[in-house]
Scaffold this motif. Structure first.
Motif: not given
Length: 599
Positions: A61-84
């Motif tokens: 509720e408090e995040m929405n109040a400042i204009g935040g928009q909720e998304v949801h990412f996977p917990a299991l992620l590929p290596k490549e973005p973290y290598e970058a």
């Protein structure tokens, strides 16, 4: 629907779990909110999920109040973005890594900066799209070496992480302040006392950073505050640097025999015998202690460093870890440890217990100019040009007196390595510092452009030119908040939930065996349900009143209603879990009474 204890998936415990150290861990297990699945990993039971969901909703509720928009990412992620961003390496052993059947590398995400950045890069291309605030409430994973304290330091935990994307630093300032205000609202609604302290950015990078700490002896963080309003995590405290001293007429140093003085205490005692002062006795602060440490890189490499600091101070490795990586040019999170005997074997010139930075221009052991050991030599900020020291002479059983900083020895850098002590002066001039313990509930960072540059997040500005997006990062520990509330609100009988996050509004208890008691309680519960109240109903027919009362106090619902012997007089007892105060209320008025009390 009321939660009836006759069928609720719940078993309370009378004894503390053997592995529990802090109150929140003991009580959340005993009251049936969580169960241990593995070290640092917990199963959430029905009552626990209700509390966790209410905490999440307050955050949402408090995040929405400042204009935040909720998304949801996977917990299991590929290596490549973290290598970058080089964090695949920088995290070291702190993350869970795994491979799929095709030998591709993945990780269980400890945090999602890279994924948020790539998502915005994928969908947005113009300054007109900004600012945007995105957040998620997601399970995170960190391979804690020593998980402890239940939910306070686990390997799996729920966290709200949000990110602001703005066109410039001015937008970042506005986003940072909006999140700061939202966090204060969140913790106020959760009933948690919070101290906002200056913090270091650490491996996250960026400029400004603040932590939201809940004062608690169970906390892992030490912070400082002054009567004048200064507050900071000890890792972010900067030393008040003394003025340099003119050493033009300072006498030459002298070397004296000081046998059997490998410690500061023995050195001070010997100094007062060998070369007594006329004005006052020598003290530990007159000595320069040179400590050999090992800095462990994310790749596991050990690099030796020597730190010179006043002998009355001890090294705080956590404070060093906050800045030593930048000083030595090491990317990622580093660990600082005491050098081992194996480490010291690589440096035969070091005389243990009698190490000093120099002994004249022909014998420079440490320091930038002509160092024989080639070990970086860093000093505490109190070691300023012109200060005179008693320190090791690099010979067994010998110390040098009157060694002048800036004249007789130099250094490779200055590092905040000393412990912060009660009574040290605040860097803003607001008075002496006092130490306190706290647990980190939230952390906000002005990331700047670190991740945007690494991942190529650019948009067209007002002039049609590509510009790198400016980012902020903001985290709240959701599961940690559940534990913190219990740490702050419990007594010797159990948990005392604030109403905002309690698993129910009312806990109805029937004491006695008469059918009329259960009929009256059934009718009361049905009425409360119609009024929109959440109810836990202890309808167990063959359980003693003592056990029911113990369970109600352990579970910790704010209002307990007892349907018992008073029913013969047309009343039920309403007990406040926090104060312990009880009063009789007429049965026909109890619905309105509770509705007014709770709503």
């Amino acid at each position: 629907m009321a939660l009836r204890l006759s069928s609720l998936f719940l078993r309370t415990l009378r004894d503390d779990p053997v592995d529990a150290e802090v109150a929140s861990h003991k009580l959340l297990v005993r009251a049936g909110y969580i169960r241990r699945a593995a070290p640092g990993i917990y199963t959430w039971l029905p009552l626990g999920l209700k509390v966790l969901g209410k905490v999440e909703n307050i955050v949402r509720e408090e995040m929405n109040a400042i204009g935040g928009q909720e998304v949801h990412f996977p917990a299991l992620l590929p290596k490549e973005p973290y290598e970058a961003t080089n964090r695949w390496t920088e995290y070291g052993d702190g993350i869970f890594r795994l491979k799929d059947r095709k030998e591709a590398d993945y990780l269980l995400a400890p945090t999602h900066e890279e994924m948020f950045t790539l998502l915005v890069k994928d969908l947005y291309s113009s300054y007109k799209d900004l600012p945007v605030y995105l957040y998620q409430i997601q399970t995170k994973y960190r391979d804690e070496a020593r998980p402890r304290a239940g939910l306070l330091r686990g390997r799996e935990f729920v966290m709200k992480d949000s990110y602001s994307f703005t066109i410039d630093d001015e937008g970042l300032d506005a986003a940072y302040q909006a999140h700061r205000d939202a966090y204060l609202n969140i913790f106020a609604r959760l009933g948690l006392e919070i101290v906002v302290v200056k913090a270091t950015a650490g491996a996250m990078g960026g400029s400004k950073s603040e932590e939201f700490l809940h004062p608690s002896e169970a906390g892992e963080d030490t912070y400082v505050r002054s009567a004048g309003g200064y507050a900071a995590n000890v890792e972010a405290v900067t030393t008040v640097v003394p003025e340099s001293i003119d050493f033009t007429n300072a006498p030459a140093f002298e070397v004296h025999d000081t046998p059997n003085t490998p410690t500061i205490e023995t050195l001070v005692a010997a100094s007062n015998e060998v070369k007594p002062r006329e004005d006052r006795p020598w003290v530990g602060a007159d000595t320069l202690k040179n400590v050999v440490l090992a800095v462990v890189t994310p790749e596991g490499e050990r690099r030796l460093v020597v730190v010179g600091l006043p002998g009355d101070r001890n090294v705080d490795t956590k404070r060093m870890e906050a800045t030593i990586g930048d000083i030595l040019g090491i990317a990622g999170e580093v660990a600082v440890e005491q050098a081992t005997e194996e480490d010291l074997k690589t440096q035969p010139l070091i005389v243990k217990g009698y190490l000093g930075p120099a002994l004249g221009s022909d014998n420079v052991l440490l320091g930038a100019e002509g160092s024989k050991t080639k070990i970086p030599y860093l000093v505490d900020p109190r070691v300023v040009p012109g200060t005179a020291w008693i320190t090791g002479a690099n010979e067994q059983d010998k110390h040098v007196f009157g060694l002048i900083a800036g004249r007789d020895f130099t250094w490779d850098g200055v590092v905040e390595a000393s412990e912060v002590r009660e009574g040290d002066l605040a860097p803003d001039g607001s008075g002496p510092l006092e130490l306190a313990r706290g647990m980190e509930m939230g952390h906000i960072f002005q990331l700047g452009r670190k991740y945007a540059e690494a991942l190529g997040l650019q948009v067209l500005d007002q002039n049609g030119k590509l510009t790198t997006v400016t980012m902020g990062s903001y985290g709240v520990g959701v599961t940690r908040a559940v534990a913190a509330i219990v740490e702050a609100r419990h007594d010797d009988k159990g948990i005392v939930w604030p109403r905002a996050v309690a698993p129910a509004d009312v806990h109805v208890v029937v004491t006695g065996k008469g059918e009329e008691l259960f009929t009256a309680a059934d009718n009361l519960v049905a009425d409360l349900e119609k009024r929109g109240l959440d109810v836990i109903y202890d309808d167990r027919p063959k359980v003693s009143a003592g056990v029911k009362f113990s369970d109600a106090e352990l579970v910790g619902v704010p209002t307990i209603v007892v349907v018992g012997r008073g029913l013969a007089d047309g009343v039920v007892e309403v007990k406040d879990r926090l104060s312990g105060e009880a009063q009789n209320v007429e049965l026909e008025k109890i619905g309105d009474f509770l509705t007014d009390l709770i709503k």
